[in-house]
Write a protein that holds these residues in place. Sequence first.
Motif, mmCIF file in Angstrom:
data_model
loop_
_atom_site.group_PDB
_atom_site.id
_atom_site.type_symbol
_atom_site.label_atom_id
_atom_site.label_comp_id
_atom_site.label_asym_id
_atom_site.label_seq_id
_atom_site.Cartn_x
_atom_site.Cartn_y
_atom_site.Cartn_z
ATOM 1 N N LEU A 105 1.276 -1.597 -0.290
ATOM 2 C CA LEU A 105 0.143 -0.380 0.065
ATOM 3 C C LEU A 105 1.170 1.246 -0.352
ATOM 4 C CD1 LEU A 105 -2.708 -0.690 2.465
ATOM 5 C CD2 LEU A 105 -3.050 -0.843 0.145
ATOM 6 N N ASP A 106 2.259 1.099 0.925
ATOM 7 C CA ASP A 106 2.755 2.082 0.358
ATOM 8 C C ASP A 106 3.717 2.655 -0.697
ATOM 9 O OD1 ASP A 106 2.623 2.814 3.805
ATOM 10 O OD2 ASP A 106 4.311 1.790 4.617
ATOM 11 N N ALA A 107 3.650 1.084 -1.473
ATOM 12 C CA ALA A 107 4.194 1.540 -2.762
ATOM 13 C C ALA A 107 3.199 2.118 -3.542
ATOM 14 C CB ALA A 107 4.773 -0.110 -3.724
ATOM 15 N N ALA A 108 1.897 1.664 -4.294
ATOM 16 C CA ALA A 108 1.857 2.016 -4.682
ATOM 17 C C ALA A 108 0.933 3.804 -4.777
ATOM 18 C CB ALA A 108 -0.022 1.320 -4.168
ATOM 19 N N GLU A 109 1.389 4.448 -3.617
ATOM 20 C CA GLU A 109 1.340 5.808 -3.697
ATOM 21 C C GLU A 109 2.312 5.762 -4.695
ATOM 22 O OE1 GLU A 109 0.004 8.326 0.269
ATOM 23 O OE2 GLU A 109 1.237 5.773 1.267
ATOM 24 N N TYR A 110 3.499 5.747 -5.374
ATOM 25 C CA TYR A 110 4.165 6.068 -6.166
ATOM 26 C C TYR A 110 3.738 6.058 -7.155
ATOM 27 C CZ TYR A 110 7.768 6.166 -2.718
ATOM 28 O OH TYR A 110 7.981 7.104 -1.432
ATOM 29 N N PHE A 111 2.666 5.530 -7.231
ATOM 30 C CA PHE A 111 2.574 5.200 -8.865
ATOM 31 C C PHE A 111 0.843 5.725 -9.281
ATOM 32 C CE2 PHE A 111 5.046 1.338 -7.046
ATOM 33 C CZ PHE A 111 6.300 1.951 -7.905
ATOM 34 N N GLU A 112 0.918 6.106 -10.546
ATOM 35 C CA GLU A 112 0.005 6.864 -11.910
ATOM 36 C C GLU A 112 -1.728 6.213 -11.124
ATOM 37 O OE1 GLU A 112 -0.726 9.308 -15.497
ATOM 38 O OE2 GLU A 112 0.278 7.579 -15.607
ATOM 39 N N GLY A 138 15.868 5.638 0.419
ATOM 40 C CA GLY A 138 14.955 6.373 0.208
ATOM 41 C C GLY A 138 13.841 5.748 -0.988
ATOM 42 N N HIS A 139 13.335 6.933 -1.943
ATOM 43 C CA HIS A 139 11.821 6.715 -1.506
ATOM 44 C C HIS A 139 12.061 5.387 -3.642
ATOM 45 C CE1 HIS A 139 10.670 10.335 -0.520
ATOM 46 N NE2 HIS A 139 10.987 11.542 -1.784
ATOM 47 N N LEU A 140 11.277 4.837 -3.722
ATOM 48 C CA LEU A 140 10.120 3.657 -4.221
ATOM 49 C C LEU A 140 11.197 4.148 -5.560
ATOM 50 C CD1 LEU A 140 7.521 1.088 -4.383
ATOM 51 C CD2 LEU A 140 8.678 2.619 -6.642
ATOM 52 N N VAL A 141 12.112 2.696 -6.465
ATOM 53 C CA VAL A 141 12.272 2.649 -7.681
ATOM 54 C C VAL A 141 11.175 2.842 -8.943
ATOM 55 C CG1 VAL A 141 14.461 3.408 -8.999
ATOM 56 C CG2 VAL A 141 14.840 3.851 -7.093
ATOM 57 N N PRO A 142 10.839 2.955 -9.845
ATOM 58 C CA PRO A 142 10.175 2.059 -10.286
ATOM 59 C C PRO A 142 10.947 1.585 -11.813
ATOM 60 C CG PRO A 142 9.306 4.495 -10.568
ATOM 61 C CD PRO A 142 9.950 4.059 -9.480
ATOM 62 N N TYR A 143 10.159 0.345 -12.194
ATOM 63 C CA TYR A 143 11.705 -0.370 -12.382
ATOM 64 C C TYR A 143 11.243 0.712 -14.183
ATOM 65 C CZ TYR A 143 13.082 -4.977 -15.342
ATOM 66 O OH TYR A 143 13.704 -5.616 -16.284
ATOM 67 N N PRO A 144 12.191 0.289 -14.578
ATOM 68 C CA PRO A 144 11.896 1.160 -16.382
ATOM 69 C C PRO A 144 11.119 1.091 -17.211
ATOM 70 C CG PRO A 144 14.743 0.572 -15.582
ATOM 71 C CD PRO A 144 13.413 -0.177 -14.658
ATOM 72 N N THR A 145 10.763 -0.438 -18.017
ATOM 73 C CA THR A 145 9.747 -1.190 -18.900
ATOM 74 C C THR A 145 9.027 -1.847 -18.229
ATOM 75 O OG1 THR A 145 11.266 -2.832 -20.077
ATOM 76 C CG2 THR A 145 11.731 -0.551 -20.784
ATOM 77 N N THR A 146 7.528 -1.953 -17.709
ATOM 78 C CA THR A 146 7.089 -2.653 -17.370
ATOM 79 C C THR A 146 5.269 -2.759 -17.609
ATOM 80 O OG1 THR A 146 5.704 -2.800 -15.009
ATOM 81 C CG2 THR A 146 6.326 -0.355 -15.601
ATOM 82 N N CYS A 147 4.249 -3.560 -18.030
ATOM 83 C CA CYS A 147 3.450 -3.038 -18.230
ATOM 84 C C CYS A 147 2.361 -2.839 -17.303
ATOM 85 C CB CYS A 147 2.167 -5.329 -18.877
ATOM 86 S SG CYS A 147 3.247 -5.602 -19.991
ATOM 87 N N SER A 148 1.494 -2.054 -17.278
ATOM 88 C CA SER A 148 0.422 -1.483 -16.622
ATOM 89 C C SER A 148 -0.515 -0.995 -17.492
ATOM 90 C CB SER A 148 1.553 -0.410 -15.608
ATOM 91 O OG SER A 148 0.472 0.604 -15.293
ATOM 92 N N PRO A 149 -1.642 -1.269 -17.157
ATOM 93 C CA PRO A 149 -2.277 -2.231 -15.692
ATOM 94 C C PRO A 149 -1.967 -3.834 -15.888
ATOM 95 C CG PRO A 149 -3.770 -1.078 -16.762
ATOM 96 C CD PRO A 149 -2.775 -0.221 -18.303
#
Length: 694
Positions: free
Chosen positions: A575-582, A598-609
């Motif tokens: 739930l903490d992680a979710a706050e970093y994503f659109e 530090g802050h969460l680091v997104p993966y460079p290429t990822t499928c979403s949704p």
Amino acid sequence: MEYSVIKEDDLFLTTEKSGDVEGSEEKGYGLYTKDTRFLSKFELMLNDSKPSLLSSDDDENYRASMRLVEVEEDKGATEALRERFIYDGILYERMTFTNYFLEERTLKVNVHFDVDFRDMFLVRGFATGETGEKTGITYEDQSMVIGYQGKDDVPRETRITWKESGAHVVEEGEVEAIWTLAPQERKTLTFMIHPVINGGSKQALEFEEALGRLENSYEEWTSQGTKIDSDHPIFNKVYHRGVIDTRMLMTDVGFGDVPVAGVPWYSVPFGRDSLITSLFLLPFQPEQVKGTLQTLAHYQGKEENLYRDEQPGKIMHELRSGELASTGQIPFTPYYGTVDATPLFVILATEYYNWTKDEAFLKQMKPSLDKAIEWIDQYGSIRGDGFVQYQQTTDAGFVNQGWKDSDNSNVHEDGTLAKDPISLVEVQGYVYQAKTTLADVYKEIGETERAEQLREEAELLSDRFEKAFWMEEEQFYALGLDGEGKQIKALTSNPGHLLMSGISEEQRERSVAEKLVGKSLFSGYGVRTMSDDSTGYYPMSYHNGSVWPHDNAMILLGLSQVGKSEAVTVIEGLLDAAEYFEHLRLPELFCGYSKEEGHLVPYPTTCSPQAWAATASFVFLQSISGVEPDAYNEQIIVEPAFPQGMTRLKVEDMRIGEGRLSLVITKEEEGYAFEVSENTSGWELTFREKVVMD
């Protein structure tokens, strides 16, 4: 996300944030269905220049809007609002142009179209092959048709129509309109873009009517599923995001709705992905998983085919239907290179029964379930040691065939890659669970002898498993066994999947649960795929140190039974992680750097949704509420465990048995209180807490 994407059924559109498809081979934007790109250029020009982007919104998944402007400083602007959605196989886009100058203005609008009909595997550079050719473009009043004859002898075409007097074709693939607009005056130009395969056509509706029908389908989807409300706003938003993302990712290929893996590039039925997603769907809408089971049963392996890794009874990995697949240039028709989908198929069917007690459907599925068990027994153990393994049989097949299917996902302590045939730890747990849960079902329907046989086989597997996979020094299970039967001793998230299976000894389950949330495996945002002190660890690796929400959700299914406090830790991290994503949308994966760094680091290429990430929120609900159905004893166990910041959870219309369960759970100083407003399941409620209120 750097791109915009919308999807409905098996048609999806991915574009720049501006809404343009610029034909970029690097990004692969376009309109796709059946693994073919039916629109490779879709560009808007105002007065011969590209307008500037003000805002881009695809929050609702099924519709998107982009607001663009052409500005003259200190004088005014011309605005273009692009609104789009997909309904019944047609892309609708309405462009609305507004004059915000103080005087009358002439506006020239040009919209450029092109289609390359490229197979998705060619677009992404994953394959080469022989293809067909375009057959030209034809025009009628306010329409154009771009044609293609495939190497598979299938004609394909893109039909583009538009509504606006004065808009006409000026060059090949280019529509132009020139208007004189008074101050505040608006003009609209509406396009309907229809991919057609092998003839046939659909009648486009009016824009508002089609949009209304689409919106109604989303409202119906939401109303039919479990609804929640709590005093934890992040959980509420993540859950709601999961609801609408899951609806977006449902597709019917002829046997009922099945969740595809993810957009943009995996918008097709998968074995493992669709099964795990459907397993997570059960607390939200159990009836929906029938389509997955029926689809995979239809494509269940029928013969031995090395090129496609097919064997009788085996559940497929991936189904493709583009030109390369149709001509046999790639083996995905379907491809069967997955070691875990077959036992997961059985697990999903038995868990569906546990939620619904739908005996009629299980009897309908019985031939496919029997074939799946036959595949496990006849083909699963390549080495003949009683464990289920995989081995690459063709250069066209996958090197690794578990969920961590990258080439470097199985690493020994000395840094060498494990050689096949490989026995993955979680797969043995899946097989054990498949046989024990199917034994329970068969006992219910009177197949007592077969039930006893399955249970005996499962217990023999459990005994062998504990001796072969347990690492005494680490007090943890090995990732797997290599082709020589040697342990792959990396500390990974894989053993966390065992906790839902029942294969492990109780004391060892506790050790696994504690290590999963220990410092080396738990990043603070979730359980890493590999511990940070293992050889091969890299926080930006796809499978060797990253965090996958679905992996954590699989772990949660077991932790909810053997480690409530550890389950809460995992949920709080995600739930903490979710706050970093659109849109608070959990992605396919993110990097495994520690929260302390530090802050969460997104993966460079990822499928979403991504489907199994979207439905992870339903597992959160099940774990937090503690609702566990038991069809065999016709009871519902409720044993909640709230994350920090939550004191109240309302659950409505959770489908169990032939009815629904609605209740409010409140956390109080002395424990949890329960207020049940509906229980039409016919099953007895059992609360494992101090305070119970009727």
